[in-house]
Design an enzyme around this catalytic site. Sequence first.
Site, short mmCIF file in Angstrom:
data_model
loop_
_atom_site.label_atom_id
_atom_site.label_comp_id
_atom_site.label_asym_id
_atom_site.label_seq_id
_atom_site.Cartn_x
_atom_site.Cartn_y
_atom_site.Cartn_z
N GLU A 124 -17.65 -7.37 3.55
CA GLU A 124 -16.94 -6.09 3.63
C GLU A 124 -17.92 -4.97 3.99
O GLU A 124 -19.11 -5.02 3.64
CB GLU A 124 -16.22 -5.79 2.32
CG GLU A 124 -14.98 -6.64 2.10
CD GLU A 124 -13.97 -6.51 3.24
OE1 GLU A 124 -13.52 -5.39 3.50
OE2 GLU A 124 -13.67 -7.53 3.87
N ASN A 180 -2.29 4.31 10.12
CA ASN A 180 -2.56 4.94 8.82
C ASN A 180 -2.16 6.40 8.79
O ASN A 180 -2.04 6.98 7.73
CB ASN A 180 -4.06 4.83 8.50
CG ASN A 180 -4.49 3.38 8.42
OD1 ASN A 180 -4.01 2.63 7.58
ND2 ASN A 180 -5.36 2.96 9.33
N GLY A 236 0.82 -1.21 0.00
CA GLY A 236 0.00 0.00 0.00
C GLY A 236 0.85 1.26 0.00
O GLY A 236 2.04 1.24 0.33
N GLY A 243 1.15 -5.28 6.92
CA GLY A 243 2.43 -4.72 7.38
C GLY A 243 2.28 -3.51 8.27
O GLY A 243 3.26 -3.00 8.81
N ARG A 252 -2.13 8.83 3.83
CA ARG A 252 -2.54 9.60 5.01
C ARG A 252 -1.39 9.93 5.96
O ARG A 252 -1.54 10.74 6.86
CB ARG A 252 -3.66 8.86 5.76
CG ARG A 252 -5.03 9.09 5.13
CD ARG A 252 -6.09 8.30 5.86
NE ARG A 252 -6.00 6.86 5.58
CZ ARG A 252 -6.62 5.92 6.29
NH1 ARG A 252 -7.36 6.25 7.31
NH2 ARG A 252 -6.49 4.65 5.96
#
Length: 446
Positions: free
Chosen positions: A145, A212, A11, A100, A15
């Site tokens: 989800e 994040n 990813g 991760g 942010r």
Amino acid sequence: MPLTAVVLAAGLGTRMRSPLAKVLHPLLGRPMVGWIVQALQDLGADVIVVVHHHEEAVREALAPWGVRFARQESPRGTGDAVGSAVSLLPASGPVIVTAGDTPLLTAVSIRRLVDAHRGSCTVAAFKAPDPTGYGRMVPGVGIVEDAACTPDQRRIQSVNSGLYLFDAAYLRAELPGLRPHAPKDELWLTDLVGPTSQVLAEFSPDEFLGVNDKAQLAEARAILRRRVNRAWAAAGVDFAELDGISVDATVILHPGASLASGVIVTGRSSVHGDVGPHCVLHDTVIHPGARVNAGSVCDGAEVHAGAVVGPLARLRPGADIRAGAHVGNFCEVKNTILHEGAKANHLTYLGDADIGAGANIGAGTITCNYDGVRKHRTTIGAGAFIGSNTALVAPITVGDGAIVGAGSTLTQDVPADAIAVERAPAKLTLASADRLRSVYRRRSGK
Ligand code: UD1
Ligand code: CA
């Protein structure tokens, strides 16, 4: 049975608002992803890290762990990420999958999942006070989800942690069959979790704190700091408190060491002595019986038994403070040995020097080691006495037992047992101070 682990780290992490890859943000001297990799290796797992964004940086940062890497060509969801690692997996056997960016996950919790695993898939779930954003564990269905939940399902608090155990053969068979989800055409790993999958609930939500942004990074750091300190304290290190002291994962502490509030220890430091409040130690060795007092900053230094440093001292690389030596307040020491019992107690710079055993360095002594081009050495013999405010212009040697008078600027060697004074005689004009003051007053109109 040999364990394999796949860590998803492809990813971007926008942010974080940082040029550094999200998973490389440091937590106690270790990149974020290093914590999860270490936990997996503690369990004996063969670790594969899935990379894409910042690939080179992630490979380099994880070099010390010796993991393998799988490259996700164009990230298309968690199912695609695991798919990119499939060629590196064994034909069968347990495969842990985790993200991760959850650095707080412990080996103990992963072990719990491994021990409970049956069949082709086991998922770790926890109860989220606010389940928004997570996949929900829906009995008889599997994982739904957030975006796909019915209003009833949305209220379910049991959520997918993102930690799974799959059988490698199951992944090989099922991953190619994943179908993309609109609107981003992503392949979801969660589609491999079905009604017959095993759900292991009641994991601690704390361990799945996802990092994040920088606020979550600081939160994770605070939790790790406490965890690391608690473990050292349990091993016999005296901590003034568990929160306001920061010890990097690279540091070694020894039972009997004591750390006061506000201490920060980083790099390849090893501490066995007493460290006072608000000291900063990097790559520094503090031997048993040594003391570093409040507010001292040490980098690349070594302090031996019975030596005392600070308060407010600065030791730079190559500072070697031998047994019983003292370095006091506002002293800076670089690339210098203070031999046994030597003392520099106040306001001094000692650079590129060798200070003999028992020598006394007066306040304000400066080794003038730099001529603007090169550095030069100063050697001071055992038992020598250097008077206050002396400038020693290196290269220079002061012999054993010599005395240097206060205020001297010395450019030549002083033999052993000699006395050296470089000092212009004072000019005295007796009984004239008051007259001079009157002259000054008249000039200033007072
Ligand atoms: C995922 C789960 C969700 C779960 C949640 C837990 C899916 C579809 N959903 O959602 O059920 O509750 O985690 O946190 O899996 N990654 C890649 N390559 C990709 C996409 C993601 O490596 O193409 C990595 C990310 O860097 C991250 C991890 O996979 O480390 C999870 O991806 P993310 O997009 O955050 O999944 P969530 O939407 O949080
Ligand atoms: Ca996530």
